[in-house]
Write a protein that holds these residues in place. Structure first.
Motif, PDB file in Angstrom:
ATOM      1  N   LEU A 174      -3.968  78.243  78.996  1.00  0.00           N
ATOM      2  CA  LEU A 174      -3.845  76.782  78.946  1.00  0.00           C
ATOM      3  C   LEU A 174      -4.946  76.174  78.085  1.00  0.00           C
ATOM      4  O   LEU A 174      -4.705  75.255  77.306  1.00  0.00           O
ATOM      5  N   VAL A 175      -6.160  76.695  78.248  1.00  0.00           N
ATOM      6  CA  VAL A 175      -7.286  76.144  77.485  1.00  0.00           C
ATOM      7  C   VAL A 175      -7.161  76.541  76.016  1.00  0.00           C
ATOM      8  O   VAL A 175      -7.324  75.719  75.116  1.00  0.00           O
TER       9      VAL A 175
ATOM     10  N   GLN B 185     -12.918  62.186  77.141  1.00  0.00           N
ATOM     11  CA  GLN B 185     -11.792  61.294  76.870  1.00  0.00           C
ATOM     12  C   GLN B 185     -10.466  62.050  76.944  1.00  0.00           C
ATOM     13  O   GLN B 185      -9.406  61.435  76.957  1.00  0.00           O
ATOM     14  N   GLU B 186     -10.547  63.346  76.954  1.00  0.00           N
ATOM     15  CA  GLU B 186      -9.326  64.135  76.815  1.00  0.00           C
ATOM     16  C   GLU B 186      -9.474  65.426  77.613  1.00  0.00           C
ATOM     17  O   GLU B 186     -10.548  66.058  77.612  1.00  0.00           O
ATOM     18  N   THR B 187      -8.419  65.830  78.322  1.00  0.00           N
ATOM     19  CA  THR B 187      -8.533  66.937  79.264  1.00  0.00           C
ATOM     20  C   THR B 187      -8.864  68.264  78.577  1.00  0.00           C
ATOM     21  O   THR B 187      -9.696  69.032  79.061  1.00  0.00           O
ATOM     22  N   ASN B 188      -8.223  68.546  77.441  1.00  0.00           N
ATOM     23  CA  ASN B 188      -8.480  69.836  76.786  1.00  0.00           C
ATOM     24  C   ASN B 188      -9.918  69.935  76.270  1.00  0.00           C
ATOM     25  O   ASN B 188     -10.540  70.990  76.363  1.00  0.00           O
ATOM     26  N   ASN B 189     -10.436  68.818  75.747  1.00  0.00           N
ATOM     27  CA  ASN B 189     -11.835  68.825  75.305  1.00  0.00           C
ATOM     28  C   ASN B 189     -12.759  69.067  76.491  1.00  0.00           C
ATOM     29  O   ASN B 189     -13.753  69.778  76.394  1.00  0.00           O
ATOM     30  N   CYS B 190     -12.406  68.452  77.632  1.00  0.00           N
ATOM     31  CA  CYS B 190     -13.197  68.634  78.851  1.00  0.00           C
ATOM     32  C   CYS B 190     -13.223  70.115  79.234  1.00  0.00           C
ATOM     33  O   CYS B 190     -14.279  70.682  79.544  1.00  0.00           O
ATOM     34  N   MET B 191     -12.068  70.778  79.173  1.00  0.00           N
ATOM     35  CA  MET B 191     -12.012  72.189  79.571  1.00  0.00           C
ATOM     36  C   MET B 191     -12.682  73.107  78.549  1.00  0.00           C
ATOM     37  O   MET B 191     -13.255  74.134  78.905  1.00  0.00           O
ATOM     38  N   GLU B 192     -12.625  72.720  77.276  1.00  0.00           N
ATOM     39  CA  GLU B 192     -13.336  73.540  76.275  1.00  0.00           C
ATOM     40  C   GLU B 192     -14.838  73.504  76.545  1.00  0.00           C
ATOM     41  O   GLU B 192     -15.523  74.531  76.476  1.00  0.00           O
ATOM     42  N   ARG B 193     -15.348  72.330  76.891  1.00  0.00           N
ATOM     43  CA  ARG B 193     -16.784  72.232  77.217  1.00  0.00           C
ATOM     44  C   ARG B 193     -17.089  73.032  78.483  1.00  0.00           C
ATOM     45  O   ARG B 193     -18.123  73.701  78.579  1.00  0.00           O
TER      46      ARG B 193
END
Ligand SMILES: [Zn+2]
Length: 378
Positions: free
Chosen positions: A344-345, A276-284
């Motif tokens: 960034l992450v 749902q959110e770009t930063n969460n996507c990149m953390e995963r």
């Protein structure tokens, strides 16, 4: 005792950067917690800042015990956030928080290993298409991969405009969203430029690095503009329509894309679970990359148990040292030598198009103190 208290956690203190061996802190009472019992506190003799052993732990500020190792392995075996939350009897926010911490462990480990590589293997870079929030928000997650080792050196993300066949209704909706929130043009260039900078950061003893990419014009333009890679990178292009066999020079990225697609719930095609959110996507994405690099055997069927990090020529003792640390000791951002993508992450600096609102930066990102616990004894 000082061997387990490595430095003052106050980033403005001289003992944060260069602790003088023994004797730089003193006992400073205790406090009681439900989760960890009685915890001793200490104070820095220079700045007066108080802290405990837990300040240096990955579980810093956490009150619920959920195994970090189990969450990382769940993430890499297609478990969704809510499925994991149900399994451990916690909320999905708890799982998301743990993945955020694991992502920073992944970044700290990758950055810590980086200077120790001794390899001249070729590299392959490509974008992995997925989406966050909705199909109106497609993303290209760029990966930089070792051609022989399939080690993931860097990940970066670019949003791009929804393409492909669209109905009139979908076109109108896209225009309405762009009018309200603004477009996403130019992000592929910016993201690939950060990948180029990650290449520049890799220690290469000598010679030129062979880089395999597809024929995307953005890559050509960025490489032409980036003089800092002149003489260092030799680019080879392969059509993305070419059969995706192991003979294809882009096989390393195709292989990793397939692993990511089947192992991560939010990346499965036609999925009912997506970010749902770009930063969460990149953390995963970063946490998954660490699992791939450090914990997954290189080839399961051939019974080759070496890790991708070992195959990439990193120092084996350093790999083992950082793996022992991975689930225990947290990284302080002041002690990590980041590349641009990792920054960034770490700082959750990516935006999510067509989504309004501000999200508070979790405290573990910068390690800031919350309210001080009450002191029971001096
Ligand atoms: Zn201090």
């Amino acid at each position: 005792m000082s061997h387990s208290l490595p430095f003052c956690p106050n980033r403005d203190c001289a003992f944060h950067h260069a602790p003088p061996g023994d004797g730089w802190f003193r006992p400073y009472g205790v406090y009681r917690t439900k989760a960890y019992g009685t915890v001793k506190r200490y104070a820095c003799r220079l700045c007066g800042k108080s802290f405990s052993r837990r300040t240096f732990r990955l579980s810093y500020y956490l009150h619920l015990h959920v195994s970090f190792r189990d969450i990382l392995y769940g993430l890499a075996s297609c478990s969704g956030l809510r499925a994991m939350a149900r399994r451990y009897g916690v909320t999905d926010k708890v799982i998301s928080n743990r993945i955020g911490r694991l992502a920073r462990q992944a970044i700290g480990t990758t950055a810590g290993l980086r200077p120790t590589q001794r390899s001249t293997e070729a590299l392959a870079a490509d974008g992995f298409e997925s989406f966050v929030l909705s199909q109106y928000c497609p993303v290209d997650i760029h990966h930089l991969i070792g051609a022989d080792s399939q080690y993931v050196h860097a990940c970066d993300l670019a949003h791009f405009r929804r393409k492909g066949r669209t109905t009139d209704y979908q076109k109108r909706k896209r225009e309405r969203l762009e009018k309200t929130f603004g477009g996403v043009s130019g992000e592929i260039f910016a993201s690939f430029e950060r990948i180029c900078r990650a290449i520049d950061d890799l220690p290469r003893p000598s010679g030129t690095i062979d880089l395999h990419t597809d024929e995307k014009r953005e890559y050509r333009a960025v490489l032409a503009a980036n003089g800092f890679l002149d003489g260092k990178v030799r680019r080879h292009t392969t059509s993305s329509r070419k059969a995706r066999t192991s003979w294809n020079p882009l096989w390393p990225v195709n292989y990793y894309d397939r692993e990511l697609r089947k192992d991560q719930a939010s990346m499965v095609r036609e999925t009912t679970r997506w970010s749902q959110e770009t930063n969460n996507c990149m953390e995963r994405t970063y946490a998954y990359a660490a699992h791939h690099n450090l914990y997954k055997p290189f080839r399961i069927r051939q019974r080759d148990d070496r890790t991708h990090a070992e195959m990439a020529g990193f120092d084996v003792r350093k790999i083992e040292f950082l793996k022992r640390r991975f689930f225990r000791e947290r990284y302080f951002y002041t002690k990590v030598s980041f590349n641009a993508s990792e920054w960034l992450v770490w700082l959750r600096a990516y935006h999510t198009p067509f989504s309004a609102g501000w999200r508070e930066l979790p405290k573990y990102v910068t390690g800031e103190e919350r309210r001080r616990p009450s002191r029971l004894a001096a």
